[in-house]
Scaffold this motif. Structure first.
Motif, PDB file in Angstrom:
ATOM      1  N   ALA A 277     -69.790  81.674  -7.231  1.00 24.24           N
ATOM      2  CA  ALA A 277     -68.353  81.674  -7.506  1.00 24.24           C
ATOM      3  C   ALA A 277     -67.908  80.338  -8.093  1.00 24.24           C
ATOM      4  O   ALA A 277     -67.072  80.296  -9.000  1.00 24.24           O
ATOM      5  N   TRP A 278     -68.464  79.266  -7.576  1.00 20.46           N
ATOM      6  CA  TRP A 278     -68.139  77.921  -8.079  1.00 20.46           C
ATOM      7  C   TRP A 278     -68.510  77.808  -9.564  1.00 20.46           C
ATOM      8  O   TRP A 278     -67.722  77.330 -10.379  1.00 20.46           O
ATOM      9  N   GLN A 279     -69.710  78.262  -9.899  1.00 18.48           N
ATOM     10  CA  GLN A 279     -70.175  78.181 -11.276  1.00 18.48           C
ATOM     11  C   GLN A 279     -69.292  79.013 -12.204  1.00 18.48           C
ATOM     12  O   GLN A 279     -68.934  78.572 -13.301  1.00 18.48           O
ATOM     13  N   ARG A 280     -68.935  80.207 -11.777  1.00 22.01           N
ATOM     14  CA  ARG A 280     -68.084  81.066 -12.606  1.00 22.01           C
ATOM     15  C   ARG A 280     -66.706  80.435 -12.789  1.00 22.01           C
ATOM     16  O   ARG A 280     -66.117  80.520 -13.868  1.00 22.01           O
TER      17      ARG A 280
ATOM     18  N   THR B  26     -66.957  85.598 -16.278  1.00 22.07           N
ATOM     19  CA  THR B  26     -66.924  86.756 -15.386  1.00 22.07           C
ATOM     20  C   THR B  26     -68.289  86.937 -14.748  1.00 22.07           C
ATOM     21  O   THR B  26     -69.257  86.221 -15.068  1.00 22.07           O
ATOM     22  N   SER B  27     -68.389  87.924 -13.849  1.00 22.31           N
ATOM     23  CA  SER B  27     -69.665  88.201 -13.187  1.00 22.31           C
ATOM     24  C   SER B  27     -70.740  88.639 -14.164  1.00 22.31           C
ATOM     25  O   SER B  27     -71.928  88.529 -13.886  1.00 22.31           O
TER      26      SER B  27
ATOM     27  N   ALA C 153     -63.905  84.616 -19.123  1.00 21.42           N
ATOM     28  CA  ALA C 153     -62.842  85.167 -18.274  1.00 21.42           C
ATOM     29  C   ALA C 153     -61.483  84.904 -18.909  1.00 21.42           C
ATOM     30  O   ALA C 153     -61.295  83.937 -19.653  1.00 21.42           O
ATOM     31  N   GLN C 154     -60.535  85.789 -18.616  1.00 20.97           N
ATOM     32  CA  GLN C 154     -59.180  85.626 -19.124  1.00 20.97           C
ATOM     33  C   GLN C 154     -58.428  84.665 -18.201  1.00 20.97           C
ATOM     34  O   GLN C 154     -57.995  85.049 -17.112  1.00 20.97           O
ATOM     35  N   VAL C 155     -58.288  83.412 -18.604  1.00 17.47           N
ATOM     36  CA  VAL C 155     -57.591  82.408 -17.797  1.00 17.47           C
ATOM     37  C   VAL C 155     -56.547  81.722 -18.665  1.00 17.47           C
ATOM     38  O   VAL C 155     -56.615  81.763 -19.903  1.00 17.47           O
ATOM     39  N   SER C 156     -55.591  81.092 -18.005  1.00 17.85           N
ATOM     40  CA  SER C 156     -54.548  80.382 -18.740  1.00 17.85           C
ATOM     41  C   SER C 156     -55.144  79.169 -19.451  1.00 17.85           C
ATOM     42  O   SER C 156     -56.208  78.662 -19.071  1.00 17.85           O
ATOM     43  N   SER C 157     -54.450  78.716 -20.461  1.00 10.61           N
ATOM     44  CA  SER C 157     -54.927  77.528 -21.185  1.00 10.61           C
ATOM     45  C   SER C 157     -54.936  76.314 -20.289  1.00 10.61           C
ATOM     46  O   SER C 157     -55.805  75.445 -20.414  1.00 10.61           O
ATOM     47  N   GLU C 158     -53.979  76.249 -19.320  1.00  7.03           N
ATOM     48  CA  GLU C 158     -53.939  75.112 -18.392  1.00  7.03           C
ATOM     49  C   GLU C 158     -55.171  75.109 -17.493  1.00  7.03           C
ATOM     50  O   GLU C 158     -55.790  74.063 -17.273  1.00  7.03           O
ATOM     51  N   LYS C 159     -55.541  76.291 -16.977  1.00  5.96           N
ATOM     52  CA  LYS C 159     -56.718  76.359 -16.126  1.00  5.96           C
ATOM     53  C   LYS C 159     -57.990  76.058 -16.919  1.00  5.96           C
ATOM     54  O   LYS C 159     -58.877  75.342 -16.440  1.00  5.96           O
TER      55      LYS C 159
END
Length: 420
Positions: free
Chosen positions: A312-315, A321-322, A327-333
Motif C-alpha cells: 500500500a505504501w508503494q502504491r 493502482t493494484s 491512479a486518479q489523484v489530485s494534482s496536489e497529491k
C-alpha cells in the motif's frame, strides 16, 4: 508415442488408458517381478522413477524376491516389495528415502558442501541466529549448495570462491553477504575437518557504500499526513515515537488503556524491547483507540500485515493502482507524493528521526540504544549530523558569552565603545 527407457513398457487397458511398468529381463527365466510406474509420461516424476529403476537390484530368495536400491557409490539399501503392503506408494517412498540417505551418507563420507550445510544447521551457531538473520543465511546457504553442493569442501579454491562472489557483484550488498556467509561456513567446516583452511578469507572484500537513510523533514511530514491515505498514518507515528523497525512496528499489539510503555521482541535481534510511551504518542493512541487487539489497522478495520502495508505504501507513493496503472489523484497529491519520492523519504528514515530526537533531548548513546534496539556504534553512525549541530550550537553559545571581548579584539576599543 515417446521413446521409453530400456525395460520400461507401456500397455493400454480396455478403455485405452496407458499403464507403464519396469519389467527387467521380461520373457526370460531371469525375469523380475513387475514394478508399476506412473501413468503420465509428461510428468517429470515419471522420468525420475525411470532413472531410479536403473539402480534397482533384485535376487531370488527362499521366500520370494529381495529388492534393493544401489547407489553409484555401491551402497545397497533394502526395499519392500512393490506389490506388498502399502503397494507401489510405499515402495517408491522407500526408494526416495534410500536416495536421500545415500546423498547424506555419501556427503558425510566425502565431506561435501551439502553435508556441511546440513550439519551447520543443526548447531547452536545457526540456531541462535535471529529469525531475520536466519532467513538471510538460508538464502545464501542455498546459493552455496547450488554452486558446490555435491563437491567436497576441501576442493574449493580461492579462485573459485572469488568467481562465485563476482557473480553476485550486480548487487554489492548481496555479494558482501554471500561472502560473509561463505566465510562463516568455511571457518565452521575447517574446525571440523571438512577443509584445511577458509579460502574465502583471502578473497577480495566487496566495496559497498551504504547510503544513509534520511530523516524526514517537517515538509515531508506535512505532505504525507495531508495527502497519504489515513490507514498509513498511525504506523508512521508509531515508528517516529518508538524508533522501531517496520518489521516490529506493523505487528504491534495495542497497549492497554493507560499503559506507560510498549513491550515487544525485536525480530531482527530477538531482544526484549521496552519503550516508554511519549505523552504526545499517548494522546494519539487515545484518540485513535479501537477495541481491537492489533494496533495498526486498515481503513476497513482489518489488521495490517507487513507485506500488505509495504504494498500500500508503494502504491501510495507512486500513485499506482493494484494493477500498476496510474491512479486518479489530485494534482496536489501527485505533487506531494513526487516530493516524498524525490526526497528519498522512506519508512526506515523515521527510525533516524527517532534517534535524532532522543539525542537532541540529551539522552546518551547507551540510552538511545536501549530504546530503539540498535548498537551504540550504529547510534553514533546515525547521530553524526546531530553531533555537528550540537557542536555548532555550543560554539555559537561560547561566542555569544565572550562576544564583547572578541569584538574589541577584532575591531579595536573604539568599536566596543560604539556598541554601547
Amino acid at each position: 508415442m515417446v521413446d521409453l527407457p530400456r525395460h520400461v513398457r507401456g500397455r493400454p487397458n480396455p478403455t485405452g488408458r496407458m499403464y507403464f511398468s519396469f519389467e527387467k529381463f521380461r520373457g526370460t527365466p531371469r525375469a523380475w517381478p513387475v514394478v508399476p510406474l506412473l501413468d503420465f509420461v509428461q510428468d517429470g516424476l515419471f522420468w525420475r522413477r525411470c532413472r531410479q529403476c536403473e539402480a534397482l537390484a533384485a535376487k531370488r530368495a527362499a521366500d520370494g524376491w529381495e529388492r534393493a536400491w544401489v547407489s553409484a557409490s555401491g551402497r545397497s539399501y533394502p526395499l519392500p516389495q512393490p506389490r506388498g503392503d502399502g503397494g507401489p506408494a510405499v515402495f517408491w517412498a522407500a526408494v526416495d528415502a534410500a536416495e536421500a540417505r545415500d546423498r547424506t551418507d555419501d556427503g558425510q563420507a566425502r565431506k561435501t558442501f551439502d553435508a556441511l550445510i546440513d550439519f551447520y544447521k543443526t548447531q547452536p551457531a545457526y540456531e541462535k541466529l535471529a529469525p531475520l538473520t536466519k532467513r538471510d543465511y538460508d538464502r545464501h546457504l542455498a546459493k552455496i549448495g547450488q554452486a558446490w553442493g555435491s563437491a567436497p569442501v576441501a576442493s574449493l579454491t580461492t579462485v573459485l570462491a572469488q568467481e562465485a562472489i563476482d557473480l553476485q557483484s550486480h548487487t554489492p550488498a548481496g555479494a558482501r553477504y554471500f561472502r560473509a556467509v561463505l566465510s562463516k561456513l568455511l571457518s565452521f567446516g575447517a574446525a571440523r575437518g571438512y577443509c584445511e583452511t577458509n579460502v574465502a578469507r583471502v578473497t577480495e572484500k566487496v566495496e559497498h557504500a551504504v547510503e544513509p537513510h534520511k530523516p524526514w523533514s517537517d515538509g515531508a511530514f506535512e505532505a504525507f499526513f495531508e495527502h497519504a491515505r489515513p490507514g498509513l498514518h498511525l504506523p508512521v507515528y508509531s515508528a517516529l515515537y518508538t524508533g522501531q523497525r517496520s518489521v516490529d512496528v506493523l505487528p504491534m499489539i495495542r497497549p492497554a488503556r493507560g499503559a506507560n510503555a510498549i513491550e515487544l521482541i525485536a525480530r531482527k535481534t530477538g531482544a526484549e524491547v521496552f519503550v516508554p510511551i511519549h505523552s504526545e504518542y499517548q494522546e494519539i493512541l487515545t484518540r485513535t483507540h479501537i477495541d481491537h487487539p492489533a494496533l495498526h489497522l486498515r481503513e476497513d478495520g482489518q489488521a495490517w500485515t507487513l507485506a500488505a502495508y509495504r504494498t500500500a505504501w508503494q502504491r501510495e507513493f507512486t500513485s499506482k493502482t493494484s494493477k500498476g496503472a496510474p491512479a486518479q489523484v489530485s494534482s496536489e497529491k501527485a505533487a506531494a507524493m513526487k516530493t516524498l519520492r524525490d526526497g528519498a523519504f522512506v519508512f526506515h528514515g523515521l527510525r533516524k528521526n527517532a534517534v535524532n530526537m532522543l539525542l537532541e533531548a540529551g539522552n546518551t548513546e547507551a540510552e538511545v540504544s536501549a530504546i530503539v534496539e540498535m548498537s551504540e556504534q550504529m547510534v553514533r553512525h546515525y547521530c553524526r549530523d546531530v553531533n555537528k549541530r550540537r557542536l555548532a550550537i555550543n560554539r555559537m553559545r561560547k561566542l555569544e558569552e565572550c562576544w564583547k571581548e572578541t569584538r574589541a579584539n577584532l575591531f579595536g576599543p573604539g568599536a566596543a565603545a560604539a556598541a554601547k
